[in-house]
Design a protein around this motif. Structure first.
Motif, PDB file in Angstrom:
ATOM      1  N   VAL A  61      18.718   4.005  10.675  1.00 32.82           N
ATOM      2  CA  VAL A  61      17.636   3.016  10.598  1.00 32.82           C
ATOM      3  C   VAL A  61      16.322   3.697  10.225  1.00 32.82           C
ATOM      4  CG1 VAL A  61      16.235   1.463  12.012  1.00 32.82           C
ATOM      5  CG2 VAL A  61      18.715   1.327  12.111  1.00 32.82           C
ATOM      6  N   LEU A  62      16.046   4.850  10.827  1.00 35.56           N
ATOM      7  CA  LEU A  62      14.818   5.569  10.493  1.00 35.56           C
ATOM      8  C   LEU A  62      14.825   6.057   9.050  1.00 35.56           C
ATOM      9  CD1 LEU A  62      14.135   7.587  13.758  1.00 35.56           C
ATOM     10  CD2 LEU A  62      12.900   5.602  12.904  1.00 35.56           C
ATOM     11  N   ALA A  63      15.973   6.506   8.564  1.00 37.97           N
ATOM     12  CA  ALA A  63      16.072   6.938   7.170  1.00 37.97           C
ATOM     13  C   ALA A  63      15.850   5.767   6.223  1.00 37.97           C
ATOM     14  CB  ALA A  63      17.423   7.593   6.914  1.00 37.97           C
ATOM     15  N   LEU A  64      16.399   4.613   6.568  1.00 31.77           N
ATOM     16  CA  LEU A  64      16.194   3.415   5.759  1.00 31.77           C
ATOM     17  C   LEU A  64      14.726   2.995   5.763  1.00 31.77           C
ATOM     18  CD1 LEU A  64      17.639   1.258   4.069  1.00 31.77           C
ATOM     19  CD2 LEU A  64      17.923  -0.055   6.149  1.00 31.77           C
ATOM     20  N   ALA A  65      14.093   3.044   6.926  1.00 33.20           N
ATOM     21  CA  ALA A  65      12.674   2.703   7.013  1.00 33.20           C
ATOM     22  C   ALA A  65      11.828   3.686   6.223  1.00 33.20           C
ATOM     23  CB  ALA A  65      12.231   2.673   8.480  1.00 33.20           C
ATOM     24  N   LEU A  66      12.165   4.960   6.279  1.00 32.82           N
ATOM     25  CA  LEU A  66      11.432   5.967   5.516  1.00 32.82           C
ATOM     26  C   LEU A  66      11.609   5.754   4.023  1.00 32.82           C
ATOM     27  CD1 LEU A  66       9.740   8.571   5.629  1.00 32.82           C
ATOM     28  CD2 LEU A  66      11.882   9.824   5.569  1.00 32.82           C
ATOM     29  N   ALA A  67      12.830   5.432   3.602  1.00 32.64           N
ATOM     30  CA  ALA A  67      13.073   5.178   2.180  1.00 32.64           C
ATOM     31  C   ALA A  67      12.306   3.941   1.713  1.00 32.64           C
ATOM     32  CB  ALA A  67      14.564   5.002   1.931  1.00 32.64           C
ATOM     33  N   LEU A  68      12.269   2.917   2.531  1.00 34.23           N
ATOM     34  CA  LEU A  68      11.524   1.707   2.184  1.00 34.23           C
ATOM     35  C   LEU A  68      10.029   1.989   2.108  1.00 34.23           C
ATOM     36  CD1 LEU A  68      11.810  -1.330   1.648  1.00 34.23           C
ATOM     37  CD2 LEU A  68      11.486  -1.699   4.075  1.00 34.23           C
ATOM     38  N   ALA A  69       9.502   2.753   3.060  1.00 36.62           N
ATOM     39  CA  ALA A  69       8.086   3.099   3.045  1.00 36.62           C
ATOM     40  C   ALA A  69       7.751   3.956   1.828  1.00 36.62           C
ATOM     41  CB  ALA A  69       7.717   3.832   4.335  1.00 36.62           C
ATOM     42  N   LEU A  70       8.634   4.877   1.483  1.00 29.32           N
ATOM     43  CA  LEU A  70       8.406   5.715   0.312  1.00 29.32           C
ATOM     44  C   LEU A  70       8.433   4.882  -0.965  1.00 29.32           C
ATOM     45  CD1 LEU A  70       8.001   8.596  -0.714  1.00 29.32           C
ATOM     46  CD2 LEU A  70      10.475   8.799  -0.870  1.00 29.32           C
ATOM     47  N   ALA A  71       9.375   3.955  -1.066  1.00 27.52           N
ATOM     48  CA  ALA A  71       9.447   3.086  -2.243  1.00 27.52           C
ATOM     49  C   ALA A  71       8.198   2.217  -2.352  1.00 27.52           C
ATOM     50  CB  ALA A  71      10.697   2.220  -2.180  1.00 27.52           C
ATOM     51  N   LEU A  72       7.725   1.699  -1.230  1.00 31.74           N
ATOM     52  CA  LEU A  72       6.512   0.887  -1.243  1.00 31.74           C
ATOM     53  C   LEU A  72       5.308   1.726  -1.626  1.00 31.74           C
ATOM     54  CD1 LEU A  72       5.301  -1.892  -0.646  1.00 31.74           C
ATOM     55  CD2 LEU A  72       4.974  -1.145   1.696  1.00 31.74           C
ATOM     56  N   ALA A  73       5.231   2.948  -1.095  1.00 33.62           N
ATOM     57  CA  ALA A  73       4.115   3.825  -1.437  1.00 33.62           C
ATOM     58  C   ALA A  73       4.137   4.182  -2.921  1.00 33.62           C
ATOM     59  CB  ALA A  73       4.173   5.091  -0.585  1.00 33.62           C
ATOM     60  N   LEU A  74       5.328   4.429  -3.471  1.00 31.18           N
ATOM     61  CA  LEU A  74       5.427   4.722  -4.897  1.00 31.18           C
ATOM     62  C   LEU A  74       5.053   3.511  -5.743  1.00 31.18           C
ATOM     63  CD1 LEU A  74       8.629   6.924  -5.088  1.00 31.18           C
ATOM     64  CD2 LEU A  74       6.273   7.627  -5.446  1.00 31.18           C
ATOM     65  N   ALA A  75       5.438   2.331  -5.304  1.00 35.01           N
ATOM     66  CA  ALA A  75       5.082   1.120  -6.043  1.00 35.01           C
ATOM     67  C   ALA A  75       3.581   0.897  -6.036  1.00 35.01           C
ATOM     68  CB  ALA A  75       5.806  -0.087  -5.445  1.00 35.01           C
ATOM     69  N   VAL A  76       2.960   1.095  -4.878  1.00 31.53           N
ATOM     70  CA  VAL A  76       1.500   0.927  -4.799  1.00 31.53           C
ATOM     71  C   VAL A  76       0.811   2.002  -5.617  1.00 31.53           C
ATOM     72  CG1 VAL A  76      -0.457   1.058  -3.221  1.00 31.53           C
ATOM     73  CG2 VAL A  76       1.541  -0.282  -2.609  1.00 31.53           C
ATOM     74  N   ALA A  77       1.297   3.248  -5.532  1.00 27.84           N
ATOM     75  CA  ALA A  77       0.690   4.325  -6.317  1.00 27.84           C
ATOM     76  C   ALA A  77       0.843   4.060  -7.811  1.00 27.84           C
ATOM     77  CB  ALA A  77       1.325   5.661  -5.946  1.00 27.84           C
ATOM     78  N   GLY A  78       2.003   3.543  -8.210  1.00 23.60           N
ATOM     79  CA  GLY A  78       2.196   3.195  -9.616  1.00 23.60           C
ATOM     80  C   GLY A  78       1.287   2.065 -10.057  1.00 23.60           C
ATOM     81  N   ALA A  79       1.108   1.081  -9.192  1.00 22.46           N
ATOM     82  CA  ALA A  79       0.226  -0.039  -9.538  1.00 22.46           C
ATOM     83  C   ALA A  79      -1.213   0.429  -9.654  1.00 22.46           C
ATOM     84  CB  ALA A  79       0.344  -1.137  -8.484  1.00 22.46           C
ATOM     85  N   VAL A  80      -1.613   1.332  -8.778  1.00 16.96           N
ATOM     86  CA  VAL A  80      -2.982   1.846  -8.839  1.00 16.96           C
ATOM     87  C   VAL A  80      -3.141   2.773 -10.040  1.00 16.96           C
ATOM     88  CG1 VAL A  80      -4.622   3.353  -7.655  1.00 16.96           C
ATOM     89  CG2 VAL A  80      -3.420   1.590  -6.383  1.00 16.96           C
ATOM     90  N   ALA A  81      -2.141   3.619 -10.296  1.00 21.44           N
ATOM     91  CA  ALA A  81      -2.236   4.582 -11.393  1.00 21.44           C
ATOM     92  C   ALA A  81      -2.259   3.896 -12.753  1.00 21.44           C
ATOM     93  CB  ALA A  81      -1.081   5.569 -11.319  1.00 21.44           C
TER      94      ALA A  81
END
Length: 151
Positions: A61-81
């Protein structure tokens, strides 16, 4: 005397049978104690297996949450970039400062005072807006030339 010797021999046999029964009972008690210890060890192993399974589920569950948080962070970083503009923003975040969307009315542009609902989406997106500015300039140039010719 023969009867006494026979009674004594019988008593000795009975005493030996009693000792043998006691030894057998002691052996059975030891086997039962070992079976109980084995059952306790198996129960402890089962509890440890359940704890390990719970830990593995928690790690998953923690690995899944970390992967989801990383994907969201990458999406936000891509949107900002890449400076993605989101359509239908009434707070002016897309660069055209539309008004009216907050009060429940249709949002409109400051420049044209036209509602966004009347303008096709391709005309108010950022790439189309850049292309539209060039086309508008040509139209104004042609219009002014026609006006100058008419005079």
């Amino acid at each position: 005397m023969k009867a006494l010797a026979l009674a004594l021999a019988l008593a000795l046999v009975l005493a030996l049978a009693l000792v043998l029964a006691l030894v057998l009972a002691l052996v059975l008690a030891l086997v039962l104690a070992l079976a109980l210890v084995l059952a306790l060890v198996l129960a402890l192993a089962l509890v440890l297996a359940l704890v390990l399974a719970l830990v593995l589920v928690l790690v998953l569950v923690l690995a899944l949450a970390l992967a989801l948080a990383l994907a969201l962070a990458l999406a936000v970083a891509g949107a900002v970039a890449f400076d993605f503009r989101l359509p239908f923003r009434s707070d002016g975040a897309d660069g055209n400062h539309p008004k009216g969307g907050v009060q429940g009315r249709a949002s409109f542009f400051d420049e044209t005072w036209m509602s966004r609902r009347k303008i096709p989406p391709a005309e108010w997106t950022q790439p189309a807006a850049r292309a539209g500015r060039g086309g508008r300039g040509v139209f104004l140039l042609v219009t002014s030339l026609c006006t100058i010719k008419e005079k």
